[in-house]
Structure formats: C-alpha cells, structure tokens
Design a protein around this motif. Structure first.
Motif, PDB file in Angstrom:
ATOM      1  N   LYS A 545      33.869 -12.984  11.015  1.00 34.30           N
ATOM      2  CA  LYS A 545      34.686 -11.832  10.639  1.00 34.30           C
ATOM      3  C   LYS A 545      35.694 -12.191   9.562  1.00 34.30           C
ATOM      4  O   LYS A 545      35.884 -11.448   8.590  1.00 34.30           O
ATOM      5  CB  LYS A 545      35.403 -11.263  11.869  1.00 34.30           C
ATOM      6  CG  LYS A 545      34.477 -10.512  12.813  1.00 34.30           C
ATOM      7  CD  LYS A 545      35.253  -9.744  13.871  1.00 34.30           C
ATOM      8  CE  LYS A 545      34.303  -8.883  14.712  1.00 34.30           C
ATOM      9  NZ  LYS A 545      35.030  -8.065  15.704  1.00 34.30           N
ATOM     10  N   VAL A 546      36.348 -13.336   9.707  1.00 37.64           N
ATOM     11  CA  VAL A 546      37.358 -13.732   8.719  1.00 37.64           C
ATOM     12  C   VAL A 546      36.697 -13.985   7.365  1.00 37.64           C
ATOM     13  O   VAL A 546      37.186 -13.530   6.321  1.00 37.64           O
ATOM     14  CB  VAL A 546      38.133 -14.978   9.181  1.00 37.64           C
ATOM     15  CG1 VAL A 546      39.134 -15.406   8.101  1.00 37.64           C
ATOM     16  CG2 VAL A 546      38.874 -14.708  10.488  1.00 37.64           C
ATOM     17  N   LEU A 547      35.588 -14.712   7.366  1.00 36.29           N
ATOM     18  CA  LEU A 547      34.904 -15.050   6.118  1.00 36.29           C
ATOM     19  C   LEU A 547      34.371 -13.815   5.405  1.00 36.29           C
ATOM     20  O   LEU A 547      34.475 -13.691   4.183  1.00 36.29           O
ATOM     21  CB  LEU A 547      33.757 -16.020   6.394  1.00 36.29           C
ATOM     22  CG  LEU A 547      34.156 -17.465   6.684  1.00 36.29           C
ATOM     23  CD1 LEU A 547      32.996 -18.229   7.320  1.00 36.29           C
ATOM     24  CD2 LEU A 547      34.622 -18.173   5.414  1.00 36.29           C
ATOM     25  N   ASN A 548      33.814 -12.883   6.164  1.00 39.21           N
ATOM     26  CA  ASN A 548      33.268 -11.684   5.530  1.00 39.21           C
ATOM     27  C   ASN A 548      34.356 -10.739   5.062  1.00 39.21           C
ATOM     28  O   ASN A 548      34.174 -10.048   4.052  1.00 39.21           O
ATOM     29  CB  ASN A 548      32.282 -10.978   6.473  1.00 39.21           C
ATOM     30  CG  ASN A 548      30.911 -11.620   6.450  1.00 39.21           C
ATOM     31  OD1 ASN A 548      30.166 -11.481   5.483  1.00 39.21           O
ATOM     32  ND2 ASN A 548      30.571 -12.363   7.502  1.00 39.21           N
ATOM     33  N   TYR A 549      35.487 -10.715   5.752  1.00 37.91           N
ATOM     34  CA  TYR A 549      36.614  -9.947   5.209  1.00 37.91           C
ATOM     35  C   TYR A 549      37.102 -10.593   3.912  1.00 37.91           C
ATOM     36  O   TYR A 549      37.367  -9.922   2.917  1.00 37.91           O
ATOM     37  CB  TYR A 549      37.781  -9.863   6.200  1.00 37.91           C
ATOM     38  CG  TYR A 549      38.948  -9.121   5.587  1.00 37.91           C
ATOM     39  CD1 TYR A 549      38.978  -7.738   5.593  1.00 37.91           C
ATOM     40  CD2 TYR A 549      39.973  -9.811   4.946  1.00 37.91           C
ATOM     41  CE1 TYR A 549      40.017  -7.040   4.986  1.00 37.91           C
ATOM     42  CE2 TYR A 549      41.008  -9.128   4.329  1.00 37.91           C
ATOM     43  CZ  TYR A 549      41.029  -7.750   4.354  1.00 37.91           C
ATOM     44  OH  TYR A 549      42.045  -7.064   3.732  1.00 37.91           O
ATOM     45  N   ARG A 550      37.170 -11.889   3.939  1.00 41.32           N
ATOM     46  CA  ARG A 550      37.682 -12.627   2.780  1.00 41.32           C
ATOM     47  C   ARG A 550      36.852 -12.374   1.520  1.00 41.32           C
ATOM     48  O   ARG A 550      37.374 -12.406   0.410  1.00 41.32           O
ATOM     49  CB  ARG A 550      37.684 -14.126   3.116  1.00 41.32           C
ATOM     50  CG  ARG A 550      38.481 -14.972   2.162  1.00 41.32           C
ATOM     51  CD  ARG A 550      38.357 -16.448   2.464  1.00 41.32           C
ATOM     52  NE  ARG A 550      39.264 -17.191   1.623  1.00 41.32           N
ATOM     53  CZ  ARG A 550      39.039 -17.467   0.343  1.00 41.32           C
ATOM     54  NH1 ARG A 550      37.923 -17.061  -0.225  1.00 41.32           N
ATOM     55  NH2 ARG A 550      39.926 -18.130  -0.367  1.00 41.32           N
ATOM     56  N   LYS A 551      35.552 -12.144   1.698  1.00 43.43           N
ATOM     57  CA  LYS A 551      34.653 -11.935   0.565  1.00 43.43           C
ATOM     58  C   LYS A 551      35.150 -10.854  -0.385  1.00 43.43           C
ATOM     59  O   LYS A 551      34.978 -10.962  -1.599  1.00 43.43           O
ATOM     60  CB  LYS A 551      33.260 -11.528   1.069  1.00 43.43           C
ATOM     61  CG  LYS A 551      32.297 -12.652   1.323  1.00 43.43           C
ATOM     62  CD  LYS A 551      30.932 -12.071   1.650  1.00 43.43           C
ATOM     63  CE  LYS A 551      29.900 -13.148   1.888  1.00 43.43           C
ATOM     64  NZ  LYS A 551      28.561 -12.579   2.199  1.00 43.43           N
ATOM     65  N   THR A 552      35.741  -9.792   0.172  1.00 43.42           N
ATOM     66  CA  THR A 552      36.117  -8.636  -0.650  1.00 43.42           C
ATOM     67  C   THR A 552      37.627  -8.436  -0.738  1.00 43.42           C
ATOM     68  O   THR A 552      38.081  -7.373  -1.148  1.00 43.42           O
ATOM     69  CB  THR A 552      35.473  -7.362  -0.085  1.00 43.42           C
ATOM     70  OG1 THR A 552      35.924  -7.153   1.259  1.00 43.42           O
ATOM     71  CG2 THR A 552      33.951  -7.473  -0.095  1.00 43.42           C
ATOM     72  N   SER A 553      38.389  -9.446  -0.364  1.00 44.77           N
ATOM     73  CA  SER A 553      39.841  -9.304  -0.348  1.00 44.77           C
ATOM     74  C   SER A 553      40.461  -9.796  -1.649  1.00 44.77           C
ATOM     75  O   SER A 553      40.607 -11.000  -1.870  1.00 44.77           O
ATOM     76  CB  SER A 553      40.450 -10.079   0.832  1.00 44.77           C
ATOM     77  OG  SER A 553      41.862 -10.057   0.757  1.00 44.77           O
ATOM     78  N   ALA A 554      40.857  -8.871  -2.505  1.00 48.44           N
ATOM     79  CA  ALA A 554      41.510  -9.240  -3.757  1.00 48.44           C
ATOM     80  C   ALA A 554      42.840  -9.924  -3.492  1.00 48.44           C
ATOM     81  O   ALA A 554      43.268 -10.802  -4.249  1.00 48.44           O
ATOM     82  CB  ALA A 554      41.714  -7.998  -4.618  1.00 48.44           C
ATOM     83  N   ALA A 555      43.500  -9.543  -2.407  1.00 49.37           N
ATOM     84  CA  ALA A 555      44.792 -10.149  -2.076  1.00 49.37           C
ATOM     85  C   ALA A 555      44.637 -11.633  -1.784  1.00 49.37           C
ATOM     86  O   ALA A 555      45.441 -12.456  -2.231  1.00 49.37           O
ATOM     87  CB  ALA A 555      45.415  -9.429  -0.883  1.00 49.37           C
ATOM     88  N   ILE A 556      43.586 -11.981  -1.031  1.00 49.23           N
ATOM     89  CA  ILE A 556      43.358 -13.395  -0.720  1.00 49.23           C
ATOM     90  C   ILE A 556      42.850 -14.140  -1.950  1.00 49.23           C
ATOM     91  O   ILE A 556      43.224 -15.280  -2.203  1.00 49.23           O
ATOM     92  CB  ILE A 556      42.384 -13.539   0.463  1.00 49.23           C
ATOM     93  CG1 ILE A 556      43.012 -12.967   1.740  1.00 49.23           C
ATOM     94  CG2 ILE A 556      42.017 -15.008   0.686  1.00 49.23           C
ATOM     95  CD1 ILE A 556      42.098 -12.988   2.951  1.00 49.23           C
ATOM     96  N   HIS A 557      42.013 -13.498  -2.737  1.00 47.28           N
ATOM     97  CA  HIS A 557      41.455 -14.164  -3.912  1.00 47.28           C
ATOM     98  C   HIS A 557      42.518 -14.459  -4.969  1.00 47.28           C
ATOM     99  O   HIS A 557      42.585 -15.561  -5.510  1.00 47.28           O
ATOM    100  CB  HIS A 557      40.363 -13.298  -4.558  1.00 47.28           C
ATOM    101  CG  HIS A 557      39.210 -13.017  -3.667  1.00 47.28           C
ATOM    102  ND1 HIS A 557      38.251 -12.077  -3.981  1.00 47.28           N
ATOM    103  CD2 HIS A 557      38.847 -13.536  -2.461  1.00 47.28           C
ATOM    104  CE1 HIS A 557      37.357 -12.027  -3.006  1.00 47.28           C
ATOM    105  NE2 HIS A 557      37.696 -12.904  -2.080  1.00 47.28           N
ATOM    106  N   ASP A 558      43.340 -13.463  -5.269  1.00 42.40           N
ATOM    107  CA  ASP A 558      44.228 -13.569  -6.431  1.00 42.40           C
ATOM    108  C   ASP A 558      45.651 -13.063  -6.195  1.00 42.40           C
ATOM    109  O   ASP A 558      46.435 -12.998  -7.133  1.00 42.40           O
ATOM    110  CB  ASP A 558      43.637 -12.775  -7.613  1.00 42.40           C
ATOM    111  CG  ASP A 558      42.311 -13.348  -8.083  1.00 42.40           C
ATOM    112  OD1 ASP A 558      42.291 -14.534  -8.439  1.00 42.40           O
ATOM    113  OD2 ASP A 558      41.302 -12.618  -8.077  1.00 42.40           O
ATOM    114  N   GLY A 559      45.971 -12.685  -4.963  1.00 38.82           N
ATOM    115  CA  GLY A 559      47.258 -12.053  -4.714  1.00 38.82           C
ATOM    116  C   GLY A 559      48.455 -12.994  -4.795  1.00 38.82           C
ATOM    117  O   GLY A 559      48.329 -14.217  -4.712  1.00 38.82           O
TER     118      GLY A 559
END
Length: 640
Positions: A545-559
């Motif tokens: 669940k965490v990994l698949n949410y992370r896939k599309t999270s702009a906040a985690i990627h670049d926030g």
C-alpha cells in the motif's frame, strides 16, 4: 544454431550494404561474406555509431599478436594508433568512427608475414534509441534489490555447469550456489510490479568462475560474459525488455575496483601495472589488503602511505585490485560500462565500493557516461556514517580540494543508522527520535538530498527486522519513514515478509536467504502468500500500500520537506506540494496519547480532511489528534 543464425544475419547485412544505391561502401570497403573468428579475444565484442566520443579502443588477445600488423578496410572506420603491451599476446587498437560510417560488419586483418594472416569479423551497430532517451532513476522510484542466486530458480537446467570451477548446488549451504537465475526474476516481474517497485537492482550477473562462494557475483572473471548459471545474454536482455514493459527500469551492479582471482587475464597480464601490487602477485609474495581508510580520499592531513594502502590494497585476497591509473585499464572499464548500457537498455548503474578505486578515474568514468547519457543515473556505494563523506562524492558539491565526482547519487548509510538507533532507543522517546530529526537536518550538507539513495538494509548488512530486534511496529516505522523522505528508496527482497538473520546476525550467507516460493517444492510461497504467517502477510500488504501510494505522490517525489522537533514521543514529518500534503507521524508511546495540532499550524492543514493511506479512514485536521498505539501513521490530503 545461434552461430549459424548470426552468420546468416551478417551475410544478409553485408549483401544489403553492397546493394544500396549509395555504393560508397561496396566500392571502398571489403565485403564481408563469411564471419571470421581467428582471434582468441576481442573486446568490446561490438561497438556503435553515433556516440559523442567517436573513438574507442579494442583489446586484442591472441598468442604473439604483437607481431602482427592490423588493418581495417571499411569506409568511415580506421585504426588511428596501435599500442603494444608488455605481454606479446596483446594489442590495443585506437579505432575511429567517422560521421559518415554506416552500421555493419567488417573484417580486421592481422598480418604476421606473407604466409600468415588472421582475420576477425567485427561489427559496429546502429543505436536503438537516442542517448537522451536513457532515463535514469530518481526520487519518484522505488528500487527492489535482488541477490539473484537466492530469489527464484526459473531454469533448473543451468544450475550446474561442469566447465566451471564450482560445480555443486546446495541450498543448505549458505555460501554455496542455490540456483536462482535471470529466468526466476523474469517469471516474477508481476509480483515486483504489483508490490509497487519501479526499478530492479540485481547484484552482479556476470560470470564468477571462482572455486567457492561464487554465488554473490562480486568476483567477476569476465566483464563481458553473463554467468551461465544465471542464464544467457539473451536472458538478461529479455529481463530488461519485459521489465520495461511493466514500467520497471533495470539497474546494473558494476565493479570498477576489482575482479576475481580467476579472471582470464590474471594468467597473462597485459601490462606490468594492470593490477595493483602486480609484482608481488607475479612473484607469489605476500599482498597487502586494503586498510579500508576511505577518509584518505578527503583527509587534508592523510599520510601518503595511508592513501596508497587504501587505494592499492586488494579489497580481499581473492579479488585483485585493478589499477585504473593504467590508461588502457581506464578505457577498458569505461567502455565496458557503456557497452552494457547500450546492450541492456539500462536505466542506471550501481557502482560497488566507490571510494576504493583511483578517485580521479572515478570522476572520469562517471563523467564519460553522463556525457554520453545526460539523463542517466549512477549511484555509488560509500559505506560511511559521516554525511560529510557522503556529500563529498555527489556531483556539484563544493569540495575544498576542488574534486568533482560527476556522480549523481550516493548511498545514505548515515540516515539508515540514525533510523535504527532512534527506534531501538526505548528508554527516552524524544532522545531517540532526535537522532532521526538531527540526521535529516544534515541534508544542508548535500547538493541534492532527493538524489541520495536510502535503504533499511541491503545484501551486506543484517536484515532490518533483525536490526530492530524483531519489533514489527518499529520495522513499519522505519520503512514508512524512509519511503516518505526526500530520497530514492531501495528495499531488499524479503524485507516485505520480515526475512531475518536472527540465527547469526550479520552473516552474509544468512542475510541472503532464499526467497520462499522461488523453488519448486517450497512449502511457503511468498509470491502467492501461501504458508506465510499473519505477520508476514500484514507486512507485505502494508508495504504494498505504501509503495503503490508513493508511485503517484508528487509530494513525496518532489515536495517541500518540513519536520518538527520530537515532542512527547512523537515526530511529525510533512511533504508538501501544491494540491497534496503527506503527513508522516512516528509515535513511540505504548499508551494512547493526544497531541495538540496547533504546534503544526504553519503547514496550513486546519480544517482539511486527510486520509490514512493504509486503512482509508478519514480524519479532519483540527485541534488535536489521538494516537492510539505505538507505530507510524501516514496521512494524505489526496482523495484518491
């Protein structure tokens, strides 16, 4: 059969070239009608047109080849210079490819005298895609690290190769070969994708023809050959192709520092300085292993002796230390990396033991790759708990000695240790959490924190579940925290099912335990969930669940990252981008606790509805939050 197919293709290509309307090549060049393989070894095995650097260097190995005069008769391709080695059995040819050169096969002639001539067919290929299309990994990715011998056995027919030194397979021997291979990874790409990983980093798959412990891959005996016990070059290419079809990139583990003692060139070294301490090796005298004082690379006061022992000492006695100050060795390593990038369509390289080779060479190596592939990624292993040393190796860092590494990413051993120490500190909650808080505060030292690779464990250190003493809430806190950091996260296979090395903490063979379900007859199958305990299934689903949410999270990627000093046994981290805020809360309290949210009002969440990404429960951010149990909480403002 493969040789016949290759021969047919070469003939077809050559006929095609001779029949073109533009007859430049057919008039000027020798037409290849038959593949010749008279020479013992020519490396790289092929090359390509269209590089920024239009010259490459061929290593030619054959008895007394230094007596021959080489020549090429192919339009646009010429030998610029011929170099003899100390051994009479080598030549090094500087070959130039002009812009007018066309892809195709040609012959290299080695003339000894009027009676003797050897011929080797060589090929320059058209590149399959533009250099800028080789996309590297970044903070939007999650990397799955695999020790291939221990992941899955997809082809039992290649388990034993009678032509190699280690001829046994024994799953009961932690340091023996177990049979995992490339096909095993290919067969479980769906699992890797469904878990939420976007990159695969496999420990080396090149041949390790060593007498024992050859399974790990880091003692290579041929830098251009896939270990037949792992599969074929075609299998490796299939892995890359099928992974990319599923949105997964392939990172290759490479070693510029050393080779295996059974490497083919160790029996006939081309130059007197091909490896470090070569005279001692040749004369069977004692060899010095590295002193492992990696700080000698940066230390303003380091003695020359310490620098020399670090750089020229052998990593271990079975791994000869390559001398990258030899220009022919330097070219060899750089070209080998580029050859694999093109051949496998790689998305990145993980470079082993980064501080051990000559550091000027490592800058040149990374620079040569990034010059050809500006969007590529390289991560270097710097096993240091000092952020200053980690920062030194990252490209763009202003080092006092003026050193520029050209290396995009380094590995964050420092933060990994902070996380473990903080969560294992059960006596004083805030004191422990301050280690994480201040560890992340060290990001001011880094040129680009989000390009650094963070991990809970890897193939060389105890499993995270072992490091955290079998504590499941602490393990979830560690994993969820590093997956929300401004970093590139890497997880080791089996972390998702609580694999451990409790029986012998730190033992490499045990750390690299077989993944259950990867072998026919396994009673437990982690790919399907069959036979897993409730705790293992829960952790697997949690990470999924965490990994698949992370896939599309702009906040985690670049926030933007905001964190608050630990308070009452809790630590709040926020990742913020327009349209999305992710909140990560670590709670070390064993009893329920209520936290005043006014402390965090500057983040601007008051009145907003947030969702728990694990349970999908919603929560309105107002005056306070009740944390019912020890563990982590990940909230998001995104509705979906």
């Amino acid at each position: 059969m493969k040789k016949l197919i290759h021969l047919a293709l070469i003939i077809l290509i050559s006929v095609s070239f001779s029949c073109q309307n533009n007859t430049e090549n057919s008039e000027v060049s020798e037409v290849v009608t038959e593949v010749k393989n008279d020479i013992e070894r020519v490396e790289p095995p092929n090359w390509w047109i269209g590089f920024k650097n239009n010259q490459f260097q061929l290593l030619v190995k054959h008895p007394n080849i230094s007596e021959a005069t080489p020549s090429i008769n192919y339009a646009g391709v010429s030998i610029e210079k011929v170099h003899k080695a100390d051994s009479p059995n080598y030549l090094f040819l500087d070959v130039n490819i002009s812009e007018s050169a066309k892809a195709g096969p040609f012959n290299i002639h080695f003339k000894f005298n009027e009676e003797k001539e050897l011929v080797q067919t060589y090929e320059i290929k058209a590149r399959q895609k533009e250099a800028t299309d080789f996309k590297g990994f970044d903070s939007s990715d999650a990397v799955f690290l695999i020790t291939p011998d221990r992941f899955a056995n997809g082809d039992t027919s290649n388990d034993i190769d009678e032509n190699l030194n280690e001829k046994t397979i024994n799953r009961q021997d932690d340091y023996g070969r177990h049979g995992g291979d490339i096909k095993g990874i290919i067969q479980h790409l769906d699992y890797i994708q469904e878990m939420g990983f976007t990159q695969i980093w496999s420990c080396p798959l090149l041949i390790n023809d060593m007498p024992q412990s050859s399974y790990h891959g880091y003692a290579m005996t041929d830098f251009y050959r896939v270990d037949p016990r792992f599969g074929t070059l075609e299998d490796y290419q299939e892995l890359s192709t099928k992974a990319k079809e599923k949105g997964i990139g392939l990172i290759m583990d490479q070693v510029a520092n050393h080779c295996g003692s059974e490497h083919w060139w160790m029996k006939d070294l081309p130059f007197k300085d091909w490896v470090n301490q070569q005279a001692s090796f040749v004369n069977k005298q004692p060899l010095n292993n590295s002193n492992h004082r990696r700080t000698a690379n940066q230390d303003l006061y380091a003695a020359n002796r310490d620098k020399k022992e670090m750089a020229e000492g052998w990593f271990v006695s079975a791994m000869p230390d390559l001398n990258q100050r030899n220009p022919f060795m330097a070219n060899y390593i750089i070209q080998n990396s580029i050859w694999w990038i093109e051949t496998l369509n790689l998305s990145g390289i993980r470079q082993d033991t980064y501080p051990y080779p000559d550091k000027t060479f490592m800058s040149n190596w990374a620079g040569a790759i990034m010059n050809e592939y500006p969007n590529f990624s390289i991560v270097g292993e710097e096993w240091s708990y000092n952020p200053l040393l980690i920062a030194y190796w990252q490209d763009g860092h202003k080092n006092k000695d003026g050193y520029q590494s050209n290396l995009k990413s380094t590995m964050d051993f420092a933060m990994q240790r902070h996380i473990v120490e903080a969560l294992n500190d059960a006596e004083q909650w805030d004191t422990g959490l301050v280690k994480i808080y201040e560890g992340l505060a060290n990001d001011f030292a880094y040129t680009s924190p989000k390009d650094i690779m963070i991990f809970p464990d890897n193939h060389d250190m105890s499993r995270i579940f072992t490091q955290l003493k079998g504590d499941i809430p602490n393990t979830k806190m560690a994993l969820s925290y590093l997956l929300t950091l401004p970093r590139i996260p890497q997880l080791y296979y089996g972390t998702e099912i609580l694999m451990n090395d409790f029986a012998k903490p730190g033992d490499h063979g045990l750390i690299r335990t077989d993944f259950p379900g990867g072998w026919e007859g396994d009673t437990v199958n982690a790919f399907t969930g069959e036979g897993l305990t409730d705790n293992q299934k829960d952790m697997q689903n949690y990470l999924k669940k965490v990994l698949n949410y992370r896939k599309t999270s702009a906040a985690i990627h670049d926030g933007k990252t905001i964190h608050f000093a630990p308070f009452m046994g809790t630590y709040f981290l926020f990742r913020v981008v327009e349209g999305e805020t992710v909140v990560h809360i670590i709670n070390k309290n064993n009893e329920p606790i209520t936290i005043d949210l006014k402390r965090y009002e500057e983040v601007g969440l008051n009145g907003k509805t947030l969702k728990n990404i694990i349970t999908d429960e919603t929560f309105v951010w107002q005056d306070s939050i009740q944390l019912k149990e020890r563990g982590s909480l990940i909230l998001t403002t995104k509705a979906n």
